[in-house]
Enzyme design. Sequence first.
Site, PDB file in Angstrom:
ATOM      1  CG  HIS A  37      -6.108   6.111  11.604  1.00 24.04           C
ATOM      2  ND1 HIS A  37      -7.096   6.911  12.124  1.00 24.04           N
ATOM      3  CD2 HIS A  37      -6.691   5.384  10.607  1.00 24.04           C
ATOM      4  CE1 HIS A  37      -8.228   6.702  11.470  1.00 24.04           C
ATOM      5  NE2 HIS A  37      -8.010   5.781  10.555  1.00 24.04           N
ATOM      6  CB  THR A  40       0.582   5.711   8.988  1.00 28.46           C
ATOM      7  OG1 THR A  40      -0.127   4.806   8.140  1.00 28.46           O
ATOM      8  CG2 THR A  40       1.379   6.668   8.134  1.00 28.46           C
ATOM      9  N   GLY A 170      -4.001   5.803  -0.058  1.00 33.27           N
ATOM     10  CA  GLY A 170      -5.361   6.287  -0.255  1.00 33.27           C
ATOM     11  C   GLY A 170      -5.407   7.626  -0.954  1.00 33.27           C
ATOM     12  CB  ILE A 201      -1.504  -1.511   4.568  1.00 35.08           C
ATOM     13  CG1 ILE A 201      -0.661  -2.782   4.617  1.00 35.08           C
ATOM     14  CG2 ILE A 201      -2.620  -1.593   5.593  1.00 35.08           C
ATOM     15  CD1 ILE A 201      -1.451  -4.074   4.420  1.00 35.08           C
ATOM     16  CG  HIS A 282      -5.003   1.878   8.164  1.00 39.99           C
ATOM     17  ND1 HIS A 282      -4.180   2.747   7.482  1.00 39.99           N
ATOM     18  CD2 HIS A 282      -6.257   2.367   8.007  1.00 39.99           C
ATOM     19  CE1 HIS A 282      -4.912   3.712   6.947  1.00 39.99           C
ATOM     20  NE2 HIS A 282      -6.183   3.504   7.250  1.00 39.99           N
ATOM     21  NE  ARG A 377     -22.683  33.917 -20.397  1.00 37.73           N
ATOM     22  CZ  ARG A 377     -22.365  33.227 -21.480  1.00 37.73           C
ATOM     23  NH1 ARG A 377     -21.358  32.367 -21.446  1.00 37.73           N
ATOM     24  NH2 ARG A 377     -23.041  33.370 -22.596  1.00 37.73           N
ATOM     25  CB  SER A 404     -18.718  29.448 -20.917  1.00 34.05           C
ATOM     26  OG  SER A 404     -18.850  28.923 -22.222  1.00 34.05           O
ATOM     27  CD  GLU A 440     -15.324  20.177 -13.803  1.00 33.89           C
ATOM     28  OE1 GLU A 440     -15.845  20.494 -14.883  1.00 33.89           O
ATOM     29  OE2 GLU A 440     -14.782  19.061 -13.606  1.00 33.89           O
ATOM     30  CG  HIS A 502     -24.685  20.963 -19.606  1.00 37.10           C
ATOM     31  ND1 HIS A 502     -24.628  19.612 -19.845  1.00 37.10           N
ATOM     32  CD2 HIS A 502     -23.516  21.479 -20.097  1.00 37.10           C
ATOM     33  CE1 HIS A 502     -23.493  19.327 -20.461  1.00 37.10           C
ATOM     34  NE2 HIS A 502     -22.803  20.427 -20.612  1.00 37.10           N
TER      35      HIS A 502
END
Length: 699
Positions: A37, A40, A170, A201, A282, A377, A404, A440, A502
């Site tokens: 690349h 850049t 990106g 680009i 690129h 837990r 939880s 997450e 879940h």
Amino acid sequence: MTENFTAPEGWTELDKRAVDTVRVLAADAVEKVGNGHPGTAVSLAPAAYLLYQDVMRHDPTDHAWLGRDRFVLSAGHSSLTQYIQLFLGGFGLEKKDIEELRTWGSKTPGHPENFHTEGVEITTGPLGQGISSAVGMAMAQRRERGLLDPEAAPGTSPFDHFTYVIASDGDLQEGVSSEASSLAGTQQLGNLIVLWDDNEISIEGDTSIAFTEDTAARYEAYGWDVRTVDWTHGGTAYREDVAALKDAILEGQKVTDKPTFIRLRTVIGWPIPELAGSHSVHGAKLGAEGVKGLKEAVGFDPEQTFQVDEDVLAHTRGLAERAAAKKAEWDKGYQAWRSANAEKAALLDRLVARELPGGFADAFPTFEADEKGVATRAASGKVLGELAAVMPELWGGSADLAGSNNTTMKGEPSFLPAELSSSEFAGDQYGRTLHFGIREHGMGAILSGISLHGLTRPYGGTFFQFADYMRGSVRLASLMKTPVTYVWTHDSIGLGEDGPTHQPVEHFAAYRAIPNLSIVRPADANETAQAWKVLLERDNGPVGLLLSRQALPTFDRSEYAGAENVARGGYVMKDASTGEPKVILIATGSEVQYAAEAQKRLEAEGTPTRLVSMPSVEWFDEQDDEYKESVLPSSVTARVTVEAGIAMPWYRFLGAHGRAVSLEHYGASADAKTLFREYGFTPEAVVEAAQDSLAAAGA
């Protein structure tokens, strides 16, 4: 300096020549290997040079200097943007390393890897991960300052520094960067400065086909300090105003209550004739004519390759001397701090050495035998509560599931600007309890950044099913062997009524498939406590701690082997009455209770049966062959595995005669007791599988 290049004050023609050296090295390196690349790296050469040679506080001779700024190349595909600066600055790379770009055994792989190349702080490549982890680095810097020097005025502490990021279009399209950037604004991270290379680009060409939002306005809405430096001057002319970019960075440094986002308008590949602004530069080599045109445009000899003039290299390698002066000045403040803060200096020394605190081994609770037991837990939450006073470096939180996940250390303040405290969570800028929001993926990347910053030990929680939302970050942490802890609760159909959306089923297999990631699924409260102890002692690579929603019996350790055996990954929890088993039952987590009851029934029927708890396949695999054979003797081919997920990971232990008690389909909405019964997780089902395996083995 030239009509299309405005240098900051103090720069000379050697600096301009060095910038152009970066451009031709990038072109030559990609041309030689035949892929990469270059675009850049060519157009961002002035920005990268500005950061490395003029703005950032760092030392080429001491990559681990506590006082250094951090640099994250989130646009990891443009690895040459960083590699060439590491070469010019004398961080350990030499010209031959640039020449060996992307080749076997080189120090310059296709994307920056912190475990491979000196001077690289973080492995980047998957877009969005770098900028998101940089948020974690900035958060870690603030937390560390709070542990070590909380009373110092802003900008006066030896633990004050900045995290700089170069991000691409990106990076800002990937959702993970939105998650992390939003949280960075909420956290008011004035120590984070992002340079967005706005060149419009990407691989498929002009970003107008998919990316048309007002990105700067989005970052303003996040609560960032937003600035624009336009080298295209509205499309009228191209002038690399490096002085304006430096001014924007310096102004951003003064904003202490917001992260800074600098929109840098560029033309990718400038000044390559015919190719500048094209997506063809690129991700592909320029071709002989393109390389020649670039060299002629910047006054280099097109017949030479990898040209680095001696005076240029001598100038850029002068960074070490300039850095030494800054480091000496920093050290005055640092030594004064040490003299005035002996206790905190001792804490710092321990954190730098990654040593565990005194009293660590005594901090872990022991749980009495109890048939009703406790959810793992909840046991984990109690462990964290006990560790709070012992390990100030341990901190973390949850993706909006603290109640939880049981990830909140009781009585510890939240990490957030004080004015954002809620009735449930009061905190301040140096707090300990992290609130990631329902993010997450961002949480996973931020945890990596916190850990990579160096001094603290982070954890983050969510339901195991939602680990899929953070898998990209988990994989990258595993690649880097970053010691972070994922507290993944609600680990099976045992979570019950929330139903199949879940309930993790395929997740045990999916996450065990990730190299360097340890999955630990404790059978009871004492295994949970020992799992925390072991993972903190190991301090090596990420760990997914899989914990139950439902209560699990706490085993009587006078009858069963001690939970400290968790360190071996798998162990003989209770051996056959004869000491010579005819069948072996291997179980994890909440299903160990069914295997334990099945063992008693098989023994009562006259079948010598061994019970093996295997909370971590990965840790068991690390043991020597003698130990593994002692637990799972190859002569005993009648075997049963018991786990409420697909059986894929277990067949290598089962062999030709073994049988799996597993779950090969999605769950349903019902209470845990009903689901386990209906899906065959009962002592009766384990006994039946054992008898079937015994028959197959001819035992």
